[in-house]
Structure formats: C-alpha cells, structure tokens
Design a protein around this motif. Structure first.
Motif, PDB file in Angstrom:
ATOM      1  N   ASP A   4       0.825  -1.165   0.099  1.00 28.03           N
ATOM      2  CA  ASP A   4       0.038  -0.054  -0.079  1.00 28.03           C
ATOM      3  C   ASP A   4       0.869   1.185   0.044  1.00 28.03           C
ATOM      4  O   ASP A   4       0.321   2.276  -0.375  1.00 28.03           O
ATOM      5  CB  ASP A   4      -0.852  -0.087   1.373  1.00 28.03           C
ATOM      6  N   LEU A   5       2.174   1.157   0.246  1.00 29.34           N
ATOM      7  CA  LEU A   5       2.886   2.427   0.254  1.00 29.34           C
ATOM      8  C   LEU A   5       3.601   2.485  -1.084  1.00 29.34           C
ATOM      9  O   LEU A   5       4.170   3.639  -1.166  1.00 29.34           O
ATOM     10  CB  LEU A   5       4.108   2.186   1.398  1.00 29.34           C
ATOM     11  N   LEU A   6       3.763   1.520  -1.835  1.00 29.02           N
ATOM     12  CA  LEU A   6       4.472   1.677  -3.082  1.00 29.02           C
ATOM     13  C   LEU A   6       3.820   2.561  -4.167  1.00 29.02           C
ATOM     14  O   LEU A   6       2.671   2.401  -4.337  1.00 29.02           O
ATOM     15  CB  LEU A   6       4.623   0.172  -3.678  1.00 29.02           C
ATOM     16  N   MET A  17      -3.412  -4.063 -21.297  1.00 30.53           N
ATOM     17  CA  MET A  17      -2.309  -4.512 -20.641  1.00 30.53           C
ATOM     18  C   MET A  17      -2.016  -3.605 -19.356  1.00 30.53           C
ATOM     19  O   MET A  17      -1.746  -4.157 -18.221  1.00 30.53           O
ATOM     20  CB  MET A  17      -0.810  -4.703 -21.256  1.00 30.53           C
ATOM     21  N   ARG A  18      -2.284  -2.354 -19.545  1.00 34.18           N
ATOM     22  CA  ARG A  18      -2.239  -1.315 -18.378  1.00 34.18           C
ATOM     23  C   ARG A  18      -3.373  -1.673 -17.389  1.00 34.18           C
ATOM     24  O   ARG A  18      -3.059  -1.721 -16.221  1.00 34.18           O
ATOM     25  CB  ARG A  18      -2.288   0.050 -18.672  1.00 34.18           C
ATOM     26  N   VAL A  19      -4.609  -2.102 -17.971  1.00 35.57           N
ATOM     27  CA  VAL A  19      -5.769  -2.339 -16.994  1.00 35.57           C
ATOM     28  C   VAL A  19      -5.342  -3.754 -16.162  1.00 35.57           C
ATOM     29  O   VAL A  19      -5.482  -3.720 -14.887  1.00 35.57           O
ATOM     30  CB  VAL A  19      -6.906  -2.574 -17.736  1.00 35.57           C
ATOM     31  N   MET A  20      -4.897  -4.642 -17.038  1.00 35.93           N
ATOM     32  CA  MET A  20      -4.552  -5.919 -16.197  1.00 35.93           C
ATOM     33  C   MET A  20      -3.506  -5.844 -15.225  1.00 35.93           C
ATOM     34  O   MET A  20      -3.595  -6.289 -14.108  1.00 35.93           O
ATOM     35  CB  MET A  20      -4.038  -7.178 -17.252  1.00 35.93           C
ATOM     36  N   LEU A  21      -2.475  -5.001 -15.454  1.00 41.89           N
ATOM     37  CA  LEU A  21      -1.262  -4.814 -14.682  1.00 41.89           C
ATOM     38  C   LEU A  21      -1.907  -4.163 -13.263  1.00 41.89           C
ATOM     39  O   LEU A  21      -1.565  -4.467 -12.020  1.00 41.89           O
ATOM     40  CB  LEU A  21      -0.195  -4.019 -15.165  1.00 41.89           C
ATOM     41  N   ALA A  22      -2.719  -3.215 -13.605  1.00 44.87           N
ATOM     42  CA  ALA A  22      -3.285  -2.455 -12.490  1.00 44.87           C
ATOM     43  C   ALA A  22      -4.075  -3.250 -11.769  1.00 44.87           C
ATOM     44  O   ALA A  22      -4.002  -3.193 -10.536  1.00 44.87           O
ATOM     45  CB  ALA A  22      -4.010  -1.094 -13.101  1.00 44.87           C
ATOM     46  N   GLU A  23      -4.847  -3.970 -12.197  1.00 46.19           N
ATOM     47  CA  GLU A  23      -5.779  -4.782 -11.267  1.00 46.19           C
ATOM     48  C   GLU A  23      -4.811  -5.845 -10.565  1.00 46.19           C
ATOM     49  O   GLU A  23      -5.298  -6.115  -9.358  1.00 46.19           O
ATOM     50  CB  GLU A  23      -6.612  -5.658 -12.326  1.00 46.19           C
ATOM     51  N   ILE A  24      -3.924  -6.479 -11.172  1.00 44.85           N
ATOM     52  CA  ILE A  24      -2.921  -7.455 -10.398  1.00 44.85           C
ATOM     53  C   ILE A  24      -2.254  -6.564  -9.409  1.00 44.85           C
ATOM     54  O   ILE A  24      -2.361  -7.035  -7.889  1.00 44.85           O
ATOM     55  CB  ILE A  24      -1.874  -7.852 -11.171  1.00 44.85           C
ATOM     56  N   LEU A  25      -1.831  -5.429  -9.343  1.00 44.74           N
ATOM     57  CA  LEU A  25      -1.569  -4.529  -8.355  1.00 44.74           C
ATOM     58  C   LEU A  25      -2.416  -4.187  -7.123  1.00 44.74           C
ATOM     59  O   LEU A  25      -2.003  -3.986  -6.031  1.00 44.74           O
ATOM     60  CB  LEU A  25      -0.516  -3.316  -8.896  1.00 44.74           C
ATOM     61  N   ARG A  31      -1.972   1.124  -3.763  1.00 51.02           N
ATOM     62  CA  ARG A  31      -2.906   1.951  -3.790  1.00 51.02           C
ATOM     63  C   ARG A  31      -2.392   3.204  -4.919  1.00 51.02           C
ATOM     64  O   ARG A  31      -3.319   3.852  -5.488  1.00 51.02           O
ATOM     65  CB  ARG A  31      -3.227   2.615  -2.547  1.00 51.02           C
ATOM     66  N   HIS A  32      -1.297   3.208  -5.307  1.00 48.80           N
ATOM     67  CA  HIS A  32      -0.834   4.544  -5.773  1.00 48.80           C
ATOM     68  C   HIS A  32      -0.302   3.915  -7.107  1.00 48.80           C
ATOM     69  O   HIS A  32       1.001   3.379  -7.263  1.00 48.80           O
ATOM     70  CB  HIS A  32       0.407   5.220  -5.333  1.00 48.80           C
ATOM     71  N   ILE A  33      -0.835   3.901  -8.251  1.00 50.68           N
ATOM     72  CA  ILE A  33      -0.761   3.219  -9.746  1.00 50.68           C
ATOM     73  C   ILE A  33      -0.745   4.568 -10.519  1.00 50.68           C
ATOM     74  O   ILE A  33      -1.854   4.880 -10.636  1.00 50.68           O
ATOM     75  CB  ILE A  33      -1.549   2.045  -9.925  1.00 50.68           C
ATOM     76  N   TYR A  34       0.195   4.521 -11.293  1.00 46.70           N
ATOM     77  CA  TYR A  34       0.201   5.680 -12.265  1.00 46.70           C
ATOM     78  C   TYR A  34       0.292   5.106 -13.665  1.00 46.70           C
ATOM     79  O   TYR A  34       0.952   4.049 -13.639  1.00 46.70           O
ATOM     80  CB  TYR A  34       1.404   6.572 -12.246  1.00 46.70           C
ATOM     81  N   GLU A  35      -0.124   5.462 -14.679  1.00 47.57           N
ATOM     82  CA  GLU A  35      -0.160   4.925 -15.758  1.00 47.57           C
ATOM     83  C   GLU A  35       0.372   6.057 -16.913  1.00 47.57           C
ATOM     84  O   GLU A  35      -0.032   7.357 -17.138  1.00 47.57           O
ATOM     85  CB  GLU A  35      -1.515   4.375 -16.672  1.00 47.57           C
ATOM     86  N   GLY A  48       6.472  14.910 -11.977  1.00 49.92           N
ATOM     87  CA  GLY A  48       5.530  15.570 -11.174  1.00 49.92           C
ATOM     88  C   GLY A  48       5.413  14.537  -9.818  1.00 49.92           C
ATOM     89  O   GLY A  48       4.387  15.014  -9.315  1.00 49.92           O
ATOM     90  N   HIS A  49       5.628  13.075  -9.980  1.00 50.90           N
ATOM     91  CA  HIS A  49       5.354  12.104  -8.918  1.00 50.90           C
ATOM     92  C   HIS A  49       6.538  11.422  -8.611  1.00 50.90           C
ATOM     93  O   HIS A  49       7.408  10.973  -9.591  1.00 50.90           O
ATOM     94  CB  HIS A  49       4.253  11.084  -9.753  1.00 50.90           C
ATOM     95  N   SER A  50       6.624  11.278  -7.257  1.00 52.63           N
ATOM     96  CA  SER A  50       7.801  10.575  -6.734  1.00 52.63           C
ATOM     97  C   SER A  50       7.425   8.714  -7.060  1.00 52.63           C
ATOM     98  O   SER A  50       6.766   8.175  -6.519  1.00 52.63           O
ATOM     99  CB  SER A  50       7.920  10.721  -5.326  1.00 52.63           C
ATOM    100  N   ILE A  51       8.027   8.203  -7.998  1.00 55.49           N
ATOM    101  CA  ILE A  51       7.779   7.023  -8.446  1.00 55.49           C
ATOM    102  C   ILE A  51       8.808   5.919  -7.743  1.00 55.49           C
ATOM    103  O   ILE A  51       9.837   6.055  -7.779  1.00 55.49           O
ATOM    104  CB  ILE A  51       7.863   6.457  -9.672  1.00 55.49           C
ATOM    105  N   ASP A  52       8.341   4.687  -7.163  1.00 54.77           N
ATOM    106  CA  ASP A  52       9.023   3.741  -6.521  1.00 54.77           C
ATOM    107  C   ASP A  52       9.546   2.580  -7.274  1.00 54.77           C
ATOM    108  O   ASP A  52      10.508   2.084  -7.334  1.00 54.77           O
ATOM    109  CB  ASP A  52       8.254   3.222  -5.388  1.00 54.77           C
ATOM    110  N   ILE A  53       8.681   2.099  -8.327  1.00 53.21           N
ATOM    111  CA  ILE A  53       8.875   1.161  -9.087  1.00 53.21           C
ATOM    112  C   ILE A  53       8.464   1.442 -10.577  1.00 53.21           C
ATOM    113  O   ILE A  53       7.184   1.675 -10.691  1.00 53.21           O
ATOM    114  CB  ILE A  53       8.414  -0.245  -8.689  1.00 53.21           C
ATOM    115  N   ILE A  54       8.842   0.974 -11.614  1.00 53.22           N
ATOM    116  CA  ILE A  54       8.315   1.144 -12.973  1.00 53.22           C
ATOM    117  C   ILE A  54       8.130  -0.195 -13.518  1.00 53.22           C
ATOM    118  O   ILE A  54       9.198  -0.845 -13.536  1.00 53.22           O
ATOM    119  CB  ILE A  54       9.312   2.145 -14.017  1.00 53.22           C
ATOM    120  N   ILE A  55       6.860  -0.459 -14.289  1.00 56.05           N
ATOM    121  CA  ILE A  55       6.735  -1.675 -15.000  1.00 56.05           C
ATOM    122  C   ILE A  55       6.444  -1.145 -16.331  1.00 56.05           C
ATOM    123  O   ILE A  55       5.330  -0.310 -16.517  1.00 56.05           O
ATOM    124  CB  ILE A  55       5.555  -2.504 -14.549  1.00 56.05           C
ATOM    125  N   THR A  56       7.347  -1.485 -17.147  1.00 58.46           N
ATOM    126  CA  THR A  56       7.294  -0.926 -18.567  1.00 58.46           C
ATOM    127  C   THR A  56       7.290  -2.146 -19.581  1.00 58.46           C
ATOM    128  O   THR A  56       7.927  -3.203 -19.610  1.00 58.46           O
ATOM    129  CB  THR A  56       8.373  -0.001 -18.982  1.00 58.46           C
TER     130      THR A  56
END
Length: 171
Positions: A4-6, A17-25, A31-35, A48-56
């Motif tokens: 929940d902190l990521l 694919m973005r929707v599927m990955l977001a649903e898995i996450l 809770r903090h998912i950017y696309e 503009g956003h502090s990102i912890d992990i990128i899935i590309t």
C-alpha cells in the motif's frame, strides 16, 4: 511487505495490458498506480510524481521500453536515474533480455503475465535491491545476481585473465 506504500508507474501502449497490470497491483494492495502510454509520457509523469517502481513494456511507439530505460538511466535531466524497472515483453529472446539488461533494467518478466510473476519481481526489487554501477558505457543495477563466496579475487571478466594470473603469482 507494505504494498500500500508503493508508488508504481505502468508504461505500456496497450490500454488492456495497463488495466490488467493495474488490477494485479490493486489485488495485492498497491494504492498508488500511475499509467503512461509510452516512454516519453512516463518521463514527463515522473517529474510530477515520486515513483518507487516502473513496470514497462518493451515494444512501444514512439519511444520503446529500452530507449525509455536508457533515457531514464543516462539523461542528465532524468527525474530518477535509480528508479527500479521491471521490463515486460512477449519478445523474451536471449538477445532482447541482454539488450534490456544492458540498458539498465532491474528485472525481466515474460508474457503471458501471471499475478505471481508480477509479485515475485516486485518482491525481488524491494527485498533484494542491487547496488548501482556507473561506467563510461553503463549505468544501472549491478548485473551480477550472485556473489560466489569461493571466488578468490577481484577479477571476474574474461579479459581479466592476465590480471588474475599476475595476482596469483604474487601470492
């Protein structure tokens, strides 16, 4: 792990694919998912956003995943050169895996995706972070996955054989 902190950024030109990955996450508690739909948009979003992990994704237009990671790692105006990257692709040939690794990707995930695979890669990044290496030709996570406790010295590369022989003569 506190999912929940990521803050995770999904970069893929395929909306499904973005929707599927977001649903898995979301299912594991993120809770903090950017696309972003491509690498250029992702770089702007990261400012503009502090990102912890990128899935590309690897294959995108106009800026593909490997070019995106190269810019992320090497550009002087990169928003976060050390942000961990998980590369997702259906093109998991050894050549493509090496190309992604050499661009500075932390983890690689082949399609078809599973929730388990996504969670394992995130866990690997969070619980076993790798140090970063900077040379003239490379900046990114240390590409070596393991340390051999029986290795007798600092020489690891094929070109280091002469140095290894000289070091053993001194002993």
């Amino acid at each position: 792990m506190r999912y929940d902190l990521l803050k995770i950024l999904i970069v893929d030109d395929n909306r499904h694919m973005r929707v599927m990955l977001a649903e898995i996450l979301k299912a594991v508690g993120v809770r903090h998912i950017y696309e972003a739909s491509d690498g250029a948009q992702a770089l702007k979003m990261m400012k503009g956003h502090s990102i912890d992990i990128i899935i590309t994704d690897l294959s995108m237009q106009p800026l593909d995943g490997i070019d995106f990671v190269r810019l992320l790692r090497r550009s002087p105006d990169s928003p976060n050169q050390m942000c961990p990257v998980i590369m997702v692709t259906g093109h998991s040939t050894m050549a493509r895996v090496n190309e992604a690794r050499n661009a500075g990707v932390n983890e690689f995930l082949a399609k078809p995706l599973t929730a388990r695979g996504v969670v394992e890669r995130i866990t690997q990044i969070v619980e076993h972070p790798r140090s970063y290496v900077k040379t003239e030709a490379y900046f990114g996570p240390d590409r070596r996955r393991r340390n051999d406790p029986n290795f007798p010295g600092p020489f690891r590369r094929e070109g280091d054989k002469q140095g290894r022989k000289a070091a053993f003569k001194e002993l």
